[in-house]
Write an enzyme that holds these catalytic residues in place. Sequence first.
Site, PDB file in Angstrom:
ATOM      1  N   GLU A  85       0.829  -1.217   0.000  1.00  0.00           N
ATOM      2  CA  GLU A  85       0.000   0.000   0.000  1.00  0.00           C
ATOM      3  C   GLU A  85       0.859   1.260   0.000  1.00  0.00           C
ATOM      4  O   GLU A  85       1.733   1.421   0.860  1.00  0.00           O
ATOM      5  CB  GLU A  85      -0.912  -0.016   1.236  1.00  0.00           C
ATOM      6  CG  GLU A  85      -1.844   1.171   1.298  1.00  0.00           C
ATOM      7  CD  GLU A  85      -2.842   1.095   2.465  1.00  0.00           C
ATOM      8  OE1 GLU A  85      -3.158  -0.020   2.912  1.00  0.00           O
ATOM      9  OE2 GLU A  85      -3.282   2.161   2.911  1.00  0.00           O
ATOM     10  N   LYS A 269      -7.078  -0.611  11.800  1.00  0.00           N
ATOM     11  CA  LYS A 269      -6.476  -1.080  10.539  1.00  0.00           C
ATOM     12  C   LYS A 269      -5.263  -0.212  10.202  1.00  0.00           C
ATOM     13  O   LYS A 269      -4.237  -0.703   9.738  1.00  0.00           O
ATOM     14  CB  LYS A 269      -7.525  -1.032   9.414  1.00  0.00           C
ATOM     15  CG  LYS A 269      -7.102  -1.694   8.110  1.00  0.00           C
ATOM     16  CD  LYS A 269      -6.341  -0.805   7.155  1.00  0.00           C
ATOM     17  CE  LYS A 269      -6.035  -1.508   5.845  1.00  0.00           C
ATOM     18  NZ  LYS A 269      -5.246  -0.658   4.931  1.00  0.00           N
ATOM     19  N   ASP A 285       4.476 -13.940  11.804  1.00  0.00           N
ATOM     20  CA  ASP A 285       3.114 -14.334  11.419  1.00  0.00           C
ATOM     21  C   ASP A 285       2.174 -13.139  11.614  1.00  0.00           C
ATOM     22  O   ASP A 285       1.744 -12.854  12.733  1.00  0.00           O
ATOM     23  CB  ASP A 285       2.712 -15.532  12.302  1.00  0.00           C
ATOM     24  CG  ASP A 285       1.323 -16.062  11.997  1.00  0.00           C
ATOM     25  OD1 ASP A 285       0.552 -15.372  11.311  1.00  0.00           O
ATOM     26  OD2 ASP A 285       1.019 -17.171  12.469  1.00  0.00           O
ATOM     27  N   HIS A 383      -1.920  10.371  -0.563  1.00  0.00           N
ATOM     28  CA  HIS A 383      -2.030   9.134  -1.340  1.00  0.00           C
ATOM     29  C   HIS A 383      -1.816   9.386  -2.824  1.00  0.00           C
ATOM     30  O   HIS A 383      -1.459   8.493  -3.570  1.00  0.00           O
ATOM     31  CB  HIS A 383      -3.444   8.546  -1.195  1.00  0.00           C
ATOM     32  CG  HIS A 383      -3.588   7.596  -0.050  1.00  0.00           C
ATOM     33  ND1 HIS A 383      -2.764   6.529   0.138  1.00  0.00           N
ATOM     34  CD2 HIS A 383      -4.479   7.545   0.964  1.00  0.00           C
ATOM     35  CE1 HIS A 383      -3.133   5.876   1.213  1.00  0.00           C
ATOM     36  NE2 HIS A 383      -4.169   6.478   1.741  1.00  0.00           N
TER      37      HIS A 383
END
Length: 431
Positions: A85, A269, A285, A383
Site C-alpha cells: 500500500e 487497521k 506471522d 495518497h
Amino acid sequence: MSENQSSRLSGFYNLSQPARLAALKAWAALTDEEEAVLAGARGLTLERGEHMVENVAGLYTLPLGIATNFIVNGRETLVPMVIEEPSVIAGASLAAKLARAGGGFVADVDEPVMIGQLQVVDLVVPEAARVDVLRHREELLALANEVDPVLRRLGGGARDLEARVLESTPAGPMLVLHLAYDVRDAMGANAINTACERLAPRVEAITGGRVFLRILSNLADRRRARARVTIPETALAFGEFSGADVAAGIERAWAFAAADPYRAATHNKGIMNGIDAVVLATGNDWRASEAGAHAYAARSGHYTSLSAWRRDGQGQLVGSLELPLALGIVGGATRVHPTAQIALKILRVQTARELAEIVASVGLAQNLAAIRALSTEGIQRGHMSLHARQVAIAAGALGQEITAVADSLIRQGEIRSDRAEVILHELRGQR
Ligand code: MEV
C-alpha cells in the site's frame, strides 16, 4: 556502523533506489551478499520456498521500504517495512519525525508468555474436574517443562496453569485449561502446541474426560507490548494548521474511534498497516498479530480503539498503544527467509522483546500519521502521487511514461484508469 548514528536520513525519499540501498548498506553495515538480496538479485529461492510451504509453484515479491526518523527507547532505528500500500512508509517516517521533537517513542513489553488451550469434554462433573486438574498443577507444569530442555536452559518454560468451566456452549459444558508458557525469543506456536499435546493424556487420566483441541490462543494477552509518545504541540503545526489545532483534531479523531466500532475498525487497521509491514519484513506471522490485536480491541465486549491520544493540558500531545504481540526472532520464516534476516539486522534487534518494542512504536506512529492527515488536510492528498503511479502502471505505462502519466493525472485532478489510458495513448502518439 556506530550504534547511535541518526535515523534522520534527511532527503532519503528523494534519492534514487540504488543510492538509498547504498545509504542503507553503510548505515546497517550490510555485506555485499545482503545488498544483493535486497536488490532482488538473490533472496528467497524456489528451493528455499519448498522448505516453507507446500505445492510451491513460484515466488511472490513485494517492495521493502525503509521508514526513517525512528527513535525507540533512545535508540536510533531504521525500520524495514514490506507492504503493497502506498503512503504507509512515508506516513510512518513523517510521524516518527514529529515524535523526535519529544525524544521519540518509549516502549516496553511483558515477558514472552504465550497461552495454550486444552479443551476437555465428556466430563461428568466439569467443576470437579477443574479442581482435580488444579490439584495436579505442579505435576502438569513439570511435565510441560520436559518438552523443550533448550528453552528451559534459556530461561523459558511453563509458568502457570489455569482452569475454567464454560458452563454453556452450543456443545454443552466443557473445561478449558490455559497453559502459560514462556517462549523467550520465539513466536512460540510450535513450543506451546507441543507442550499442550504432551499434557493431554495426563489431563485425560486426571479428569476422566477427553481432551479435544490442543492449540495456542492468538489472544496472547500475557504478552502485550506498549508504546508511548509525547509530542510538543508546537511541533505539530504545518501549513495553515496551528499545533494546538492539530493536537485537538487528533484527540477528537481518537475519541470517534474510542466510541464507535465502525470507526475503530478503520483506526485499528491503520495501526496494523505499520505493525503488519514490520511483522512481514521480519518473517513473522502477521495473521497472528491481526487476530490478537482485534480480539484485544474487543476485550471489554465493545470493540474499540487500540490506541489513545490526549492533550495533557500543558502543551503536549500524548499517544499510547497497547496490544498483544507474539513475535519471534528465532525459528520459522525469520530464519529461513534471507530478507527477514536482513530486516532483523537493519533493526539491530537481539531479542524478540526489542523487536516487539519497535513494532508497537511503528503501530503508534502509523496511527498518528493517519489521524493527523484525516483531521487536517484529508488522506487523499498524501495518497495521490503513488496512487497515480499505480493507476498509470495498470494502464500500461512503462519506464518514464509512468511519471508523465501520473503527473498528468494529478494535474487534471482525475486519477482514473480510463483517463490514464487516454493520456498514455496521447503521449505515445506524440513520439
Ligand atoms: C488506510 O490504509 C488506513 C486509514 O484508513 C487509517 C485510518 O483511517 O485511521 C487511513
